[in-house]
Design an enzyme around this catalytic site. Structure first.
Site, PDB file in Angstrom:
ATOM      1  N   ASN B  35       0.842  -1.200   0.000  1.00  0.00           N
ATOM      2  CA  ASN B  35       0.000   0.000   0.000  1.00  0.00           C
ATOM      3  C   ASN B  35       0.883   1.258   0.000  1.00  0.00           C
ATOM      4  O   ASN B  35       1.817   1.357   0.777  1.00  0.00           O
ATOM      5  CB  ASN B  35      -0.908  -0.032   1.237  1.00  0.00           C
ATOM      6  CG  ASN B  35      -1.935   1.082   1.239  1.00  0.00           C
ATOM      7  OD1 ASN B  35      -1.606   2.253   1.187  1.00  0.00           O
ATOM      8  ND2 ASN B  35      -3.214   0.696   1.294  1.00  0.00           N
ATOM      9  N   HIS B  46      -3.455   0.585  -3.517  1.00  0.00           N
ATOM     10  CA  HIS B  46      -3.534  -0.452  -2.490  1.00  0.00           C
ATOM     11  C   HIS B  46      -2.450  -1.496  -2.792  1.00  0.00           C
ATOM     12  O   HIS B  46      -1.861  -1.505  -3.882  1.00  0.00           O
ATOM     13  CB  HIS B  46      -4.937  -1.085  -2.522  1.00  0.00           C
ATOM     14  CG  HIS B  46      -5.977  -0.273  -1.790  1.00  0.00           C
ATOM     15  ND1 HIS B  46      -7.237  -0.751  -1.498  1.00  0.00           N
ATOM     16  CD2 HIS B  46      -5.929   0.987  -1.275  1.00  0.00           C
ATOM     17  CE1 HIS B  46      -7.922   0.162  -0.842  1.00  0.00           C
ATOM     18  NE2 HIS B  46      -7.159   1.228  -0.694  1.00  0.00           N
ATOM     19  N   GLU B  48      -2.453  -4.708  -3.440  1.00  0.00           N
ATOM     20  CA  GLU B  48      -2.655  -5.625  -4.568  1.00  0.00           C
ATOM     21  C   GLU B  48      -2.486  -4.887  -5.901  1.00  0.00           C
ATOM     22  O   GLU B  48      -1.942  -5.444  -6.859  1.00  0.00           O
ATOM     23  CB  GLU B  48      -4.059  -6.249  -4.483  1.00  0.00           C
ATOM     24  CG  GLU B  48      -4.304  -7.081  -3.219  1.00  0.00           C
ATOM     25  CD  GLU B  48      -4.830  -6.264  -2.044  1.00  0.00           C
ATOM     26  OE1 GLU B  48      -4.593  -5.031  -2.001  1.00  0.00           O
ATOM     27  OE2 GLU B  48      -5.477  -6.849  -1.158  1.00  0.00           O
ATOM     28  N   CYS B  73     -10.190  -5.435  -0.660  1.00  0.00           N
ATOM     29  CA  CYS B  73     -11.378  -4.585  -0.722  1.00  0.00           C
ATOM     30  C   CYS B  73     -12.008  -4.714  -2.109  1.00  0.00           C
ATOM     31  O   CYS B  73     -11.495  -5.444  -2.963  1.00  0.00           O
ATOM     32  CB  CYS B  73     -10.979  -3.130  -0.440  1.00  0.00           C
ATOM     33  SG  CYS B  73     -10.169  -2.341  -1.842  1.00  0.00           S
ATOM     34  N   CYS B  76      -9.559  -3.894  -5.114  1.00  0.00           N
ATOM     35  CA  CYS B  76      -8.571  -4.943  -5.421  1.00  0.00           C
ATOM     36  C   CYS B  76      -9.259  -6.235  -5.854  1.00  0.00           C
ATOM     37  O   CYS B  76      -8.782  -6.929  -6.760  1.00  0.00           O
ATOM     38  CB  CYS B  76      -7.673  -5.160  -4.214  1.00  0.00           C
ATOM     39  SG  CYS B  76      -6.827  -3.623  -3.737  1.00  0.00           S
ATOM     40  N   ASP B 136      -8.505   4.953   3.841  1.00  0.00           N
ATOM     41  CA  ASP B 136      -8.030   3.936   2.887  1.00  0.00           C
ATOM     42  C   ASP B 136      -9.132   3.008   2.409  1.00  0.00           C
ATOM     43  O   ASP B 136      -9.077   2.502   1.299  1.00  0.00           O
ATOM     44  CB  ASP B 136      -6.888   3.121   3.511  1.00  0.00           C
ATOM     45  CG  ASP B 136      -6.060   2.427   2.433  1.00  0.00           C
ATOM     46  OD1 ASP B 136      -5.614   3.121   1.504  1.00  0.00           O
ATOM     47  OD2 ASP B 136      -5.892   1.197   2.494  1.00  0.00           O
TER      48      ASP B 136
END
Lengths: 140, 140
Positions: B35, B46, B48, B73, B76, B136
């Protein structure tokens, strides 16, 4: 939408995939961007992601409208859902179905303008660049 | 997962949010990231997404496994679904529910390791930085 189309045309003139996006808050454009897969050699920078990156860290998106020349894919729709952008206005979904159902199922308002310039721009691009297009939407 | 945790710890040492990810293809790590919201002032990067950017344009992801220290999330998970990454292995989902149901509904195999190091790392971070964490995940 005119400004999103300008972004898409900018991307095309750079040799990229012609998809553009702008973020509007209270009537003012606060961010803009376009697909940069080719230009940056970056598979994650779809138009909407580029737009949201360029907007920066604004905290809440609750008063924002995201304009995109094309119906967002799951990556970009995922950003919309995660960051709770309440309204998305798209140029078209004729050339790409995208993740409209997914966004609607999470309460996002989605308006499709069926814009003829957006449709013809993408139709021509996909016809001329089928491999690049399939790469961009993960169907290689 | 050890390598994903290393990425998360690297992010923490940089003053960032401690979430890390690696992409594995046929037993070899081909991409890694963490991140970078704080470090790059970029709300889209993020762990990923950073990992998939750093991996570059590999075409098909069909033989890939994405490891992440935390349940992805919607942003991602949207990337996972759009680019058809068939398997995701996560450190934990105790501190953040993420988009597990969404990924499973699209046929993604999701394995949760319930890793205690991942859980304690995120628990401490969220406790110390509630506003940054809420920013975030888009819940400000």
């Amino acid at each position: 939408m005119e400004e999103a189309i300008c972004e898409a045309e900018k991307g095309l003139s750079e040799g990229g995939i012609p998809i553009g996006a702008v973020l509007v808050k209270n009537g003012t454009i606060i961010g803009r961007g376009h697909n940069r897969r080719v230009q940056n050699d970056d598979p994650m920078i779809h138009a909407e992601i580029d737009c949201l990156r360029n907007t920066g860290r604004i905290g809440s998106y609750k008063d924002c409208i995201l304009y995109s020349t094309l119906m967002p894919c799951f990556l970009c729709a995922g950003a919309v859902v995660q960051f709770q952008i309440p309204t998305v206005i798209v140029g078209e979904s004729q050339t790409f179905e995208g993740a409209e159902v997914f966004m609607r199922s999470h309460g996002i308002r989605v308006t499709n303008l069926n814009n003829l310039r957006c449709i013809s721009m993408m139709k021509r691009f996909i016809l001329d660049n089928p491999d690049l297009w399939n790469e961009d939407i993960g169907t290689l």
